[in-house]
Design a protein around this motif. Structure first.
Motif, PDB file in Angstrom:
ATOM      1  N   MET A 100      38.447  40.163  45.840  1.00 39.83           N
ATOM      2  CA  MET A 100      38.151  39.044  44.543  1.00 39.83           C
ATOM      3  C   MET A 100      39.091  37.274  45.157  1.00 39.83           C
ATOM      4  O   MET A 100      38.596  36.479  45.569  1.00 39.83           O
ATOM      5  CB  MET A 100      38.598  39.194  43.235  1.00 39.83           C
ATOM      6  CG  MET A 100      37.407  39.827  42.949  1.00 39.83           C
ATOM      7  SD  MET A 100      37.459  40.088  40.967  1.00 39.83           S
ATOM      8  CE  MET A 100      39.333  39.763  40.169  1.00 39.83           C
ATOM      9  N   PRO A 104      35.804  34.591  48.152  1.00 32.78           N
ATOM     10  CA  PRO A 104      35.404  33.248  47.875  1.00 32.78           C
ATOM     11  C   PRO A 104      35.577  33.029  49.301  1.00 32.78           C
ATOM     12  O   PRO A 104      34.329  31.782  50.141  1.00 32.78           O
ATOM     13  CB  PRO A 104      36.072  32.914  46.980  1.00 32.78           C
ATOM     14  CG  PRO A 104      36.530  33.786  46.476  1.00 32.78           C
ATOM     15  CD  PRO A 104      36.871  35.328  47.203  1.00 32.78           C
ATOM     16  N   THR A 112      28.219  30.579  45.680  1.00 32.68           N
ATOM     17  CA  THR A 112      29.551  30.249  45.057  1.00 32.68           C
ATOM     18  C   THR A 112      29.114  29.300  44.200  1.00 32.68           C
ATOM     19  O   THR A 112      28.881  29.332  42.544  1.00 32.68           O
ATOM     20  CB  THR A 112      30.679  29.220  45.331  1.00 32.68           C
ATOM     21  OG1 THR A 112      30.193  30.867  46.540  1.00 32.68           O
ATOM     22  CG2 THR A 112      32.286  29.593  44.769  1.00 32.68           C
ATOM     23  N   THR A 138      38.512  27.690  42.111  1.00 23.75           N
ATOM     24  CA  THR A 138      38.459  28.996  42.260  1.00 23.75           C
ATOM     25  C   THR A 138      38.333  28.969  43.443  1.00 23.75           C
ATOM     26  O   THR A 138      39.305  30.354  43.484  1.00 23.75           O
ATOM     27  CB  THR A 138      37.519  29.491  40.931  1.00 23.75           C
ATOM     28  OG1 THR A 138      37.017  28.529  39.823  1.00 23.75           O
ATOM     29  CG2 THR A 138      37.127  31.422  41.792  1.00 23.75           C
ATOM     30  N   PHE A 139      37.831  28.296  44.230  1.00 21.89           N
ATOM     31  CA  PHE A 139      37.678  28.985  45.897  1.00 21.89           C
ATOM     32  C   PHE A 139      39.212  28.478  46.173  1.00 21.89           C
ATOM     33  O   PHE A 139      39.415  28.983  47.038  1.00 21.89           O
ATOM     34  CB  PHE A 139      36.074  28.391  45.943  1.00 21.89           C
ATOM     35  CG  PHE A 139      35.986  26.622  46.349  1.00 21.89           C
ATOM     36  CD1 PHE A 139      35.553  26.177  45.586  1.00 21.89           C
ATOM     37  CD2 PHE A 139      36.093  26.459  47.830  1.00 21.89           C
ATOM     38  CE1 PHE A 139      35.792  24.929  46.026  1.00 21.89           C
ATOM     39  CE2 PHE A 139      36.850  25.310  48.897  1.00 21.89           C
ATOM     40  CZ  PHE A 139      35.962  24.897  47.401  1.00 21.89           C
TER      41      PHE A 139
ATOM     42  N   LEU B  14      40.147  35.184  38.180  1.00 27.49           N
ATOM     43  CA  LEU B  14      38.731  35.424  38.814  1.00 27.49           C
ATOM     44  C   LEU B  14      37.756  36.411  38.429  1.00 27.49           C
ATOM     45  O   LEU B  14      36.648  36.325  39.056  1.00 27.49           O
ATOM     46  CB  LEU B  14      39.351  36.376  40.798  1.00 27.49           C
ATOM     47  CG  LEU B  14      40.521  35.729  41.014  1.00 27.49           C
ATOM     48  CD1 LEU B  14      40.977  36.793  42.107  1.00 27.49           C
ATOM     49  CD2 LEU B  14      39.649  34.128  42.181  1.00 27.49           C
ATOM     50  N   PHE B  18      34.803  34.403  39.008  1.00 25.61           N
ATOM     51  CA  PHE B  18      33.676  34.564  40.643  1.00 25.61           C
ATOM     52  C   PHE B  18      32.871  36.298  39.894  1.00 25.61           C
ATOM     53  O   PHE B  18      31.823  35.836  40.561  1.00 25.61           O
ATOM     54  CB  PHE B  18      35.211  34.986  41.723  1.00 25.61           C
ATOM     55  CG  PHE B  18      35.217  35.159  42.849  1.00 25.61           C
ATOM     56  CD1 PHE B  18      33.992  34.939  43.443  1.00 25.61           C
ATOM     57  CD2 PHE B  18      34.464  36.937  42.687  1.00 25.61           C
ATOM     58  CE1 PHE B  18      33.187  35.168  44.672  1.00 25.61           C
ATOM     59  CE2 PHE B  18      33.274  37.249  44.106  1.00 25.61           C
ATOM     60  CZ  PHE B  18      33.553  36.363  44.824  1.00 25.61           C
TER      61      PHE B  18
END
Lengths: 270, 296
Positions: A100, A104, A112, A138-139, B14, B18
């Motif tokens: 994870m 990304p 995304t 997040t990225f 995450l 994600f």
């Protein structure tokens, strides 16, 4: 070693290709004429127009807020993630975790953006500044953790162990020993996260709502209608800010490296 | 105690932001289009417990994927994205290799500055770097003005809004990704190997093909993947520099979502795109692992 004619030509052409488009952009931002491709004398009026344009100013403010919040959050989370990857050893779901972190980095932005938008809609969250911050965090935390983990992996763990043996708690050892050593990587990670967020069009377009427009979204919709002198002026300002930032950052790291080398030399001599 | 908390924070972040969103895309790609908000069916009915979940599962199907194979637009867009990515990777290599070679041969004291000059554009906005080319390539643009004033052409060339403009934009913006790995490989090259080859009677070109090229190949392969993989899903360059004839899957996905509002099909497009990307990503990982082992 002297440069051969071949190498001189390839360096000249290569760097001309990299820099000429931006030089042209900067020069034409000082063009008097509204017609961007016709030179009509020197003027700074488009910068004045730009500073009067409230839509651009609002968008710039939103962008800077988003970048500041997301890069700071991403640096904290990314450093934590790097620490876990390098130091935590084995734990259940470690493979998934490292997957994870790396996924990304290669994920197309459209995917995304789409997936985060569907999440926010599913959870019924109002979209705006906060959702862009969550998406950018997040990225960019993944980029931060890659930068920091390479630094963490290369340094001597005996320093941390010495601190622990001398009675420091793991918490204190981290802040007194580990953090100062990895600080350059953490700062580099923050800068990277900040620019990634400033730059992002696609993910922000998916995750924002009507209440928040970032600068890239604004530029994109303006640029679709063609070249405009105001956008040239805005681009020039952004190029100047980034160039100065990168040069200052590289001078600071160079000075830090020189200072460290001197310290090590002094230690060796004593 | 500490350790668990330390792991849990980034892990949960995450997972939630994600992995779960990705699961949602997968689920919606198997759903049907509905004229409601959110515009797809079925949804999980939590109040009915297991029965609701079973109903939900039986409502899923691969209809959207069948739809993708049925419509020309989609598979043409995938093929065209792959072709554009492949051609622009080759072009970037042709421009990037001589530059990296020149950098590696420049005097030692210049090299850090040259590397910084290659990285610097990477820090400036991607959007602005693409935008800069609109003014250059348009019909009344600087390139046409220049070529006409020199007398090479009489009628302005149409470059903007064609695939040529897309290739130029990609080569320009992705050049650092190609130059840096090749430079890293060339910089480590031992100069005495070349001297030895020349002493033994090899020509300069012969020495290049026998020594420099094979030793720089890991950098070339890494650079090619670093350009090829992200270009497949590129959106900004085809939509600003490309024309109506430029088909790229990133643009199709965007339009499917924002203009047609067909979320299930957009999600299916995304899933297929990912499946296509898995192949080059796995090959890239293997190349990196091999390079790392070779270093040891």
């Amino acid at each position: 070693m002297r440069l051969s004619w071949f190498n001189t030509i390839s360096l000249t052409l290569g760097f001309a290709f990299l820099y000429l488009p931006m030089v042209i952009l900067v020069i034409y931002s000082f063009n008097e004429s509204k017609l961007v491709t016709v030179w009509a004398g020197f003027s700074t009026k488009w910068y004045g127009e730009l500073l009067k344009n409230e839509e651009f100013l609002d968008a710039a403010w939103v962008t800077i807020r988003v970048a500041a919040m997301s890069s700071t959050l991403a640096t904290v989370l990314g450093t934590l993630a790097a620490y876990v990857l390098v130091r935590a050893g084995r734990f259940a779901g470690r493979t998934l975790f490292s997957g994870m972190i790396y996924a990304p980095l290669v994920m197309p932005e459209v995917i995304t953006g789409l997936s985060l938008l569907l999440l926010f809609i599913g959870l019924d969250i109002d979209r705006g500044v906060m959702t862009i911050v969550l998406a950018h965090t997040t990225f960019s935390m993944c980029y931060v953790s890659v930068v920091v983990s390479s630094r963490l992996a290369s340094f001597d763990t005996s320093l941390e162990e010495a601190a622990l043996d001398l009675g420091a708690s793991p918490f204190t050892a981290f802040f007194l020993v580990t953090l100062p050593i990895i600080a350059p990587a953490v700062i580099a990670g923050w800068l990277l996260a900040f620019t990634l967020s400033l730059d992002d069009l696609v993910i922000a377009s998916f995750t924002t709502g009507p209440s928040a427009t970032t600068l890239p979204i604004k530029i994109f919709s303006a640029v679709r209608l063609g070249v405009s002198p105001e956008i040239n002026a805005l681009s020039t300002l952004m190029i100047v800010v980034v160039t100065v930032g990168v040069i200052v950052a590289s001078l600071v790291t160079k000075r830090a490296a020189v200072a460290r080398a001197r310290e090590e030399l002094a230690v060796e001599r004593s | 105690m500490y350790r668990r908390l330390l792991i849990a924070v980034p892990y949960l972040w995450l997972l939630l932001l994600f992995l779960v969103p990705f699961g949602i895309v997968l689920k919606i790609s198997l759903s049907d289009l509905a004229l409601a908000r959110p515009p797809y069916l079925p949804q999980i009915d939590v109040s009915k417990g297991w029965e609701g979940f079973a109903n939900f599962l039986s409502g899923l199907d691969f209809e959207n994927y069948v739809w993708l194979t049925g419509d020309d637009l989609y598979w043409k867009a995938y093929l065209s994205s792959l072709r554009i990515a492949a051609i622009s990777t080759v072009l970037t290599l042709l421009v990037g290799y001589p530059l990296a070679y020149g950098m590696a041969r420049a005097p030692r004291e210049w090299q850090p500055t040259l590397v910084m000059l290659v990285i610097l554009p990477f820090w400036t906005s991607f959007l602005i770097r693409v935008y800069a080319w609109i003014g250059i390539l348009s019909t009344e643009g600087y390139l046409n003005q220049f070529l006409m004033s020199v007398g090479i052409i009489d009628i302005p060339l149409k470059i903007l809004n064609t695939n040529t403009a897309v290739y130029i934009g990609i080569v320009y913006t992705y050049l650092p990704f190609m130059v840096l790995p090749i430079y890293a490989a060339l910089e480590r090259l031992d100069g005495s190997l070349l001297e030895a080859a020349e002493d033994l009677g090899s020509s300069r070109a012969g020495a290049f093909w026998l020594i420099t090229w094979p030793l720089s190949r890991p950098g070339v392969v890494a650079g090619c993947f670093l350009v090829f993989i992200p270009v497949i899903g590129e959106f900004v360059i085809p939509s600003l520099l490309g024309g109506s004839g430029t088909l790229m899957i990133g643009k199709v996905l965007w339009e499917e979502f924002f203009s047609n509002r067909d979320w299930p099909v957009a999600s299916a497009v995304a899933i297929v795109l990912l499946l296509i990307l898995v192949i080059p990503i796995v090959l890239f990982q293997r190349n990196e692992d091999r390079a790392r082992e070779a270093e040891r």
